[in-house]
Design a protein around this motif. Structure first.
Motif, PDB file in Angstrom:
ATOM      1  N   THR A   9       7.642  -5.151   3.745  1.00  0.00           N
ATOM      2  CA  THR A   9       6.213  -4.984   3.477  1.00  0.00           C
ATOM      3  C   THR A   9       5.725  -3.609   3.923  1.00  0.00           C
ATOM      4  OG1 THR A   9       5.928  -7.348   3.830  1.00  0.00           O
ATOM      5  CG2 THR A   9       3.952  -6.001   3.909  1.00  0.00           C
ATOM      6  N   CYS A  10       5.187  -2.856   2.999  1.00  0.00           N
ATOM      7  CA  CYS A  10       4.672  -1.519   3.325  1.00  0.00           C
ATOM      8  C   CYS A  10       3.497  -1.638   4.293  1.00  0.00           C
ATOM      9  CB  CYS A  10       4.228  -0.813   2.049  1.00  0.00           C
ATOM     10  SG  CYS A  10       3.584   0.851   2.329  1.00  0.00           S
ATOM     11  N   SER A  11       3.437  -0.720   5.247  1.00  0.00           N
ATOM     12  CA  SER A  11       2.366  -0.755   6.247  1.00  0.00           C
ATOM     13  C   SER A  11       1.025  -0.318   5.679  1.00  0.00           C
ATOM     14  CB  SER A  11       2.727   0.129   7.443  1.00  0.00           C
ATOM     15  OG  SER A  11       2.791   1.488   7.041  1.00  0.00           O
ATOM     16  N   HIS A  12       1.007   0.204   4.461  1.00  0.00           N
ATOM     17  CA  HIS A  12      -0.265   0.621   3.873  1.00  0.00           C
ATOM     18  C   HIS A  12      -0.991  -0.575   3.276  1.00  0.00           C
ATOM     19  CE1 HIS A  12      -2.607   2.664   0.474  1.00  0.00           C
ATOM     20  NE2 HIS A  12      -3.273   2.884   1.607  1.00  0.00           N
ATOM     21  N   ARG A  13      -0.500  -1.074   2.133  1.00  0.00           N
ATOM     22  CA  ARG A  13      -1.170  -2.232   1.521  1.00  0.00           C
ATOM     23  C   ARG A  13      -0.172  -3.292   1.085  1.00  0.00           C
ATOM     24  NH1 ARG A  13      -6.062   0.619  -1.795  1.00  0.00           N
ATOM     25  NH2 ARG A  13      -7.128   1.395   0.046  1.00  0.00           N
ATOM     26  N   ALA A  14       0.907  -3.381   1.837  1.00  0.00           N
ATOM     27  CA  ALA A  14       1.830  -4.517   1.718  1.00  0.00           C
ATOM     28  C   ALA A  14       2.637  -4.591   0.436  1.00  0.00           C
ATOM     29  CB  ALA A  14       1.086  -5.826   1.960  1.00  0.00           C
ATOM     30  N   CYS A  15       2.833  -3.492  -0.240  1.00  0.00           N
ATOM     31  CA  CYS A  15       3.702  -3.524  -1.426  1.00  0.00           C
ATOM     32  C   CYS A  15       5.162  -3.717  -0.997  1.00  0.00           C
ATOM     33  CB  CYS A  15       3.571  -2.233  -2.227  1.00  0.00           C
ATOM     34  SG  CYS A  15       2.106  -2.231  -3.260  1.00  0.00           S
ATOM     35  N   PRO A  16       5.990  -4.263  -1.898  1.00  0.00           N
ATOM     36  CA  PRO A  16       7.390  -4.540  -1.565  1.00  0.00           C
ATOM     37  C   PRO A  16       8.250  -3.275  -1.588  1.00  0.00           C
ATOM     38  CG  PRO A  16       6.921  -5.220  -3.808  1.00  0.00           C
ATOM     39  CD  PRO A  16       5.621  -4.740  -3.241  1.00  0.00           C
ATOM     40  N   THR A  61      10.640   5.401  -0.311  1.00  0.00           N
ATOM     41  CA  THR A  61       9.336   5.704  -0.898  1.00  0.00           C
ATOM     42  C   THR A  61       8.752   4.430  -1.495  1.00  0.00           C
ATOM     43  OG1 THR A  61       9.995   7.969  -1.405  1.00  0.00           O
ATOM     44  CG2 THR A  61       8.104   7.110  -2.601  1.00  0.00           C
ATOM     45  N   CYS A  62       7.551   4.091  -1.085  1.00  0.00           N
ATOM     46  CA  CYS A  62       6.875   2.886  -1.557  1.00  0.00           C
ATOM     47  C   CYS A  62       6.557   3.013  -3.047  1.00  0.00           C
ATOM     48  CB  CYS A  62       5.586   2.683  -0.761  1.00  0.00           C
ATOM     49  SG  CYS A  62       4.663   1.221  -1.269  1.00  0.00           S
ATOM     50  N   PRO A  63       6.754   1.910  -3.803  1.00  0.00           N
ATOM     51  CA  PRO A  63       6.503   1.983  -5.244  1.00  0.00           C
ATOM     52  C   PRO A  63       5.019   2.063  -5.602  1.00  0.00           C
ATOM     53  CG  PRO A  63       7.006  -0.273  -4.633  1.00  0.00           C
ATOM     54  CD  PRO A  63       7.242   0.587  -3.397  1.00  0.00           C
ATOM     55  N   CYS A  64       4.133   1.704  -4.686  1.00  0.00           N
ATOM     56  CA  CYS A  64       2.714   1.598  -5.054  1.00  0.00           C
ATOM     57  C   CYS A  64       1.947   2.915  -4.936  1.00  0.00           C
ATOM     58  CB  CYS A  64       2.039   0.531  -4.217  1.00  0.00           C
ATOM     59  SG  CYS A  64       2.586  -1.128  -4.679  1.00  0.00           S
ATOM     60  N   HIS A  65       1.920   3.493  -3.727  1.00  0.00           N
ATOM     61  CA  HIS A  65       1.116   4.711  -3.543  1.00  0.00           C
ATOM     62  C   HIS A  65       1.950   5.853  -2.991  1.00  0.00           C
ATOM     63  CE1 HIS A  65      -1.485   1.080  -2.875  1.00  0.00           C
ATOM     64  NE2 HIS A  65      -2.037   1.619  -3.951  1.00  0.00           N
ATOM     65  N   LYS A  66       3.270   5.651  -3.042  1.00  0.00           N
ATOM     66  CA  LYS A  66       4.241   6.721  -2.750  1.00  0.00           C
ATOM     67  C   LYS A  66       4.285   7.190  -1.300  1.00  0.00           C
ATOM     68  CE  LYS A  66       5.057   6.512  -7.125  1.00  0.00           C
ATOM     69  NZ  LYS A  66       5.961   5.451  -7.545  1.00  0.00           N
ATOM     70  N   SER A  67       3.841   6.375  -0.360  1.00  0.00           N
ATOM     71  CA  SER A  67       4.100   6.718   1.038  1.00  0.00           C
ATOM     72  C   SER A  67       5.613   6.748   1.226  1.00  0.00           C
ATOM     73  CB  SER A  67       3.514   5.672   1.993  1.00  0.00           C
ATOM     74  OG  SER A  67       2.122   5.763   2.041  1.00  0.00           O
ATOM     75  N   ARG A  68       6.059   7.666   2.062  1.00  0.00           N
ATOM     76  CA  ARG A  68       7.496   7.811   2.304  1.00  0.00           C
ATOM     77  C   ARG A  68       7.736   7.615   3.800  1.00  0.00           C
ATOM     78  NH1 ARG A  68      11.336  12.221   2.400  1.00  0.00           N
ATOM     79  NH2 ARG A  68       9.628  13.664   2.743  1.00  0.00           N
TER      80      ARG A  68
END
Ligand code: FES
Length: 102
Positions: free
Chosen positions: A43-50, A62-69
């Motif tokens: 779970t991404c620490s930003h908005r919980a994307c997988p 790299t998160c698929p939703c908002h590209k946090s790395r």
């Protein structure tokens, strides 16, 4: 030293691939990068994307939703929008079994 390990039901991930597995009721992403197994929060620490649907490269996920790395050594965000780290877990392979830090 790791106190406790969980054996996970998972196929050995191919280079650059990931899958979500469950460790004690929590989703954890398991993947392989540069020949090494890696495990970290699903779970991404930003908005919980997988995160297992993101991209593994250059020592980071790299998160698929908002590209946090996130750095795969420390879990720290290398770029936003995430500001909180993810948990990196130790992982090891012994014979046909994969063990992830609880
Ligand atoms: S949910 Fe991962 S960067 Fe937004």
């Amino acid at each position: 030293m790791i106190e406790s390990w969980a054996v996970v039901e998972a196929a050995d991930p191919a280079e650059g691939s990931m899958a979500a597995v469950i460790v004690d009721g929590t989703f954890v992403a398991l993947g392989r990068l540069d020949g090494r197994l890696v495990a970290f929060d699903e779970t991404c620490s930003h908005r919980a994307c997988p995160l297992s649907e993101g991209v593994l490269a250059d020592g980071s996920i790299t998160c698929p939703c908002h590209k946090s790395r996130f750095d795969l050594q420390t879990g720290a965000p290398l770029n936003g929008p995430a500001v909180e780290p993810i948990r990196i877990r130790q992982v090891r392979q012994d014979g046909g079994n994969i063990f992830i830090e609880r």
